[in-house]
Design a protein around this motif. Structure first.
Motif, PDB file in Angstrom:
ATOM      1  N   ALA A 162       0.824  -1.214   0.000  1.00 20.09           N
ATOM      2  CA  ALA A 162       0.000   0.000   0.000  1.00 20.09           C
ATOM      3  C   ALA A 162       0.855   1.261   0.000  1.00 20.09           C
ATOM      4  CB  ALA A 162      -0.926  -0.001   1.215  1.00 20.09           C
ATOM      5  N   PHE A 163       2.078   1.179   0.531  1.00 23.69           N
ATOM      6  CA  PHE A 163       2.957   2.340   0.604  1.00 23.69           C
ATOM      7  C   PHE A 163       3.620   2.669  -0.731  1.00 23.69           C
ATOM      8  CE2 PHE A 163       3.968   0.858   5.199  1.00 23.69           C
ATOM      9  CZ  PHE A 163       2.754   1.343   5.635  1.00 23.69           C
ATOM     10  N   ARG A 164       3.580   1.740  -1.660  1.00 17.71           N
ATOM     11  CA  ARG A 164       4.421   1.841  -2.851  1.00 17.71           C
ATOM     12  C   ARG A 164       3.695   2.438  -4.054  1.00 17.71           C
ATOM     13  NH1 ARG A 164       7.803  -3.923  -2.668  1.00 17.71           N
ATOM     14  NH2 ARG A 164       8.899  -3.443  -0.721  1.00 17.71           N
ATOM     15  N   ARG A 195       9.059   0.075 -10.810  1.00 21.16           N
ATOM     16  CA  ARG A 195      10.212   0.451  -9.993  1.00 21.16           C
ATOM     17  C   ARG A 195      10.060   0.009  -8.543  1.00 21.16           C
ATOM     18  NH1 ARG A 195       9.507   7.005  -9.511  1.00 21.16           N
ATOM     19  NH2 ARG A 195       7.654   7.039  -8.198  1.00 21.16           N
ATOM     20  N   LYS A 196      11.187  -0.247  -7.916  1.00 25.80           N
ATOM     21  CA  LYS A 196      11.218  -0.591  -6.502  1.00 25.80           C
ATOM     22  C   LYS A 196      11.152   0.690  -5.698  1.00 25.80           C
ATOM     23  CE  LYS A 196      13.974  -4.741  -7.317  1.00 25.80           C
ATOM     24  NZ  LYS A 196      14.058  -4.617  -8.769  1.00 25.80           N
ATOM     25  N   THR A 197      10.853   0.536  -4.419  1.00 28.11           N
ATOM     26  CA  THR A 197      10.642   1.672  -3.538  1.00 28.11           C
ATOM     27  C   THR A 197      11.594   1.595  -2.362  1.00 28.11           C
ATOM     28  OG1 THR A 197       8.327   1.732  -4.158  1.00 28.11           O
ATOM     29  CG2 THR A 197       8.921   2.884  -2.143  1.00 28.11           C
ATOM     30  N   GLU A 198      12.133   2.722  -1.977  1.00 27.27           N
ATOM     31  CA  GLU A 198      13.003   2.789  -0.806  1.00 27.27           C
ATOM     32  C   GLU A 198      12.460   3.822   0.170  1.00 27.27           C
ATOM     33  OE1 GLU A 198      16.890   3.671  -2.128  1.00 27.27           O
ATOM     34  OE2 GLU A 198      17.169   1.792  -3.212  1.00 27.27           O
ATOM     35  N   ASN A 214       8.249   7.229  -0.531  1.00 26.81           N
ATOM     36  CA  ASN A 214       8.629   7.405  -1.942  1.00 26.81           C
ATOM     37  C   ASN A 214       9.254   8.753  -2.274  1.00 26.81           C
ATOM     38  OD1 ASN A 214       7.321   4.901  -3.379  1.00 26.81           O
ATOM     39  ND2 ASN A 214       5.792   5.637  -1.937  1.00 26.81           N
ATOM     40  N   ALA A 215       9.493   9.606  -1.290  1.00 25.29           N
ATOM     41  CA  ALA A 215       9.879  10.988  -1.565  1.00 25.29           C
ATOM     42  C   ALA A 215      11.151  11.126  -2.395  1.00 25.29           C
ATOM     43  CB  ALA A 215      10.047  11.753  -0.247  1.00 25.29           C
ATOM     44  N   ASN A 216      12.127  10.247  -2.171  1.00 25.29           N
ATOM     45  CA  ASN A 216      13.410  10.411  -2.859  1.00 25.29           C
ATOM     46  C   ASN A 216      13.546   9.585  -4.124  1.00 25.29           C
ATOM     47  OD1 ASN A 216      14.250  12.270  -1.067  1.00 25.29           O
ATOM     48  ND2 ASN A 216      15.981  11.115  -0.261  1.00 25.29           N
TER      49      ASN A 216
END
Length: 282
Positions: free
Chosen positions: A212-214, A239-242, A278-280
């Motif tokens: 849900a965060f991605r 894309r992956k998420t950090e 996901n901000a960066n």
């Protein structure tokens, strides 16, 4: 406004025991009011029946959730849970379903941007029955069509494709429908620590929460078949998420564990969690 005290005011024993059983199951605290006693003049939620409500009159700071025998009790109780966990509203506007597909489906339900409840579904039919129950409950008598968001992990493409196809079969012509495919990279590796929550969570539910965060790929009815074909042929990547990093890029501004805890305790809306995680990313 959340965290309002919850009261039951009824002499209908069947209604009372139905309520008590479900409230206890959800570990929701409540107090009992008797007829003739003074209703507290503070923002609060009062559960009562339609016949009894007529005798009470309206109190400016009291939100009544009124049950009548022609109502489906399960739908009524969803409004009780929403009022306690999210905050009382006459109408809600958005439902978001985050899904971790597999042999068991993890499902996280968000109402108006806050975590409401979660499920581990062993059958697709059960999964879709839950979704339909939430939509029916919160759209009943609602003058505005709710916005529906579906976020699905795409670890096993055939399973996800089948779910998306069925979602569009149910809601093909619906306005305000969003479907998003999410990379499941390491989503199942997160482990929940602590027990400061109102329920226990399966690993499938927690995976659905991480998804849900991605961010991911938004699809539409017109293009979802083509997008799945591109994913199968590895011509399209999600894309992956950090986690968002601080200025020195050493420590996260808010750890994933902290985000999860705040979400599950309803101290952080989902949209803020998505921004933090996901901000960066570019």
């Amino acid at each position: 406004m959340r965290n309002q005290p919850l009261y039951i005011l009824t002499e209908d024993l069947n209604f009372f025991y139905l309520l008590k059983s479900e409230l206890d199951k959800y570990k929701i605290h409540f107090q009992i009011l008797e007829f003739g006693s003074k209703i507290p003049e503070i923002p609060s939620i009062v559960l009562t029946t339609s016949n009894e409500h007529k005798k009470l009159g309206n109190k400016n700071r009291v939100n009544y959730l009124v049950y009548s025998k022609n109502l489906d009790f399960d739908k009524y109780f969803l409004h009780v849970v929403a009022a306690v966990r999210i905050g009382y509203k006459t109408y809600y506007s958005t439902l978001t379903f985050s899904i971790d597909p597999g042999k068991k489906l993890g499902l996280m339900v968000f109402l108006d941007d806050y975590y409401l409840d979660s499920y581990c579904c062993f059958e697709n039919s059960y999964f879709f029955a839950i979704i339909q129950k939430y939509i029916d409950a919160f759209e009943e008598d609602n003058p505005t069509l709710m916005k529906l968001n579906f976020k699905l992990g795409r670890g096993v493409l055939d399973i996800t494709y089948g779910l998306v196809k069925q979602i569009y079969g149910m809601f093909q012509n619906r306005k305000g429908l969003g479907v998003c495919l999410i990379d499941e990279f390491k989503s199942s590796q997160f482990r929940l620590s602590g027990n400061s929550f109102d329920k226990k969570f399966t690993k499938d539910e927690i995976s659905a929460l991480i998804l849900a965060f991605r961010l991911g790929i938004d699809v539409r009815f017109e293009n979802f078949v083509a997008i799945f074909e591109q994913l199968r042929m590895k011509k399209l990547f999600i894309r992956k998420t950090e986690t968002e990093k601080s200025e020195n890029h050493d420590e996260p501004l808010l750890s994933l564990e902290e985000v999860v805890e705040k979400i599950l305790n309803r101290k952080l809306p989902l949209s803020n969690a998505i921004e933090i995680i996901n901000a960066n990313n570019v």
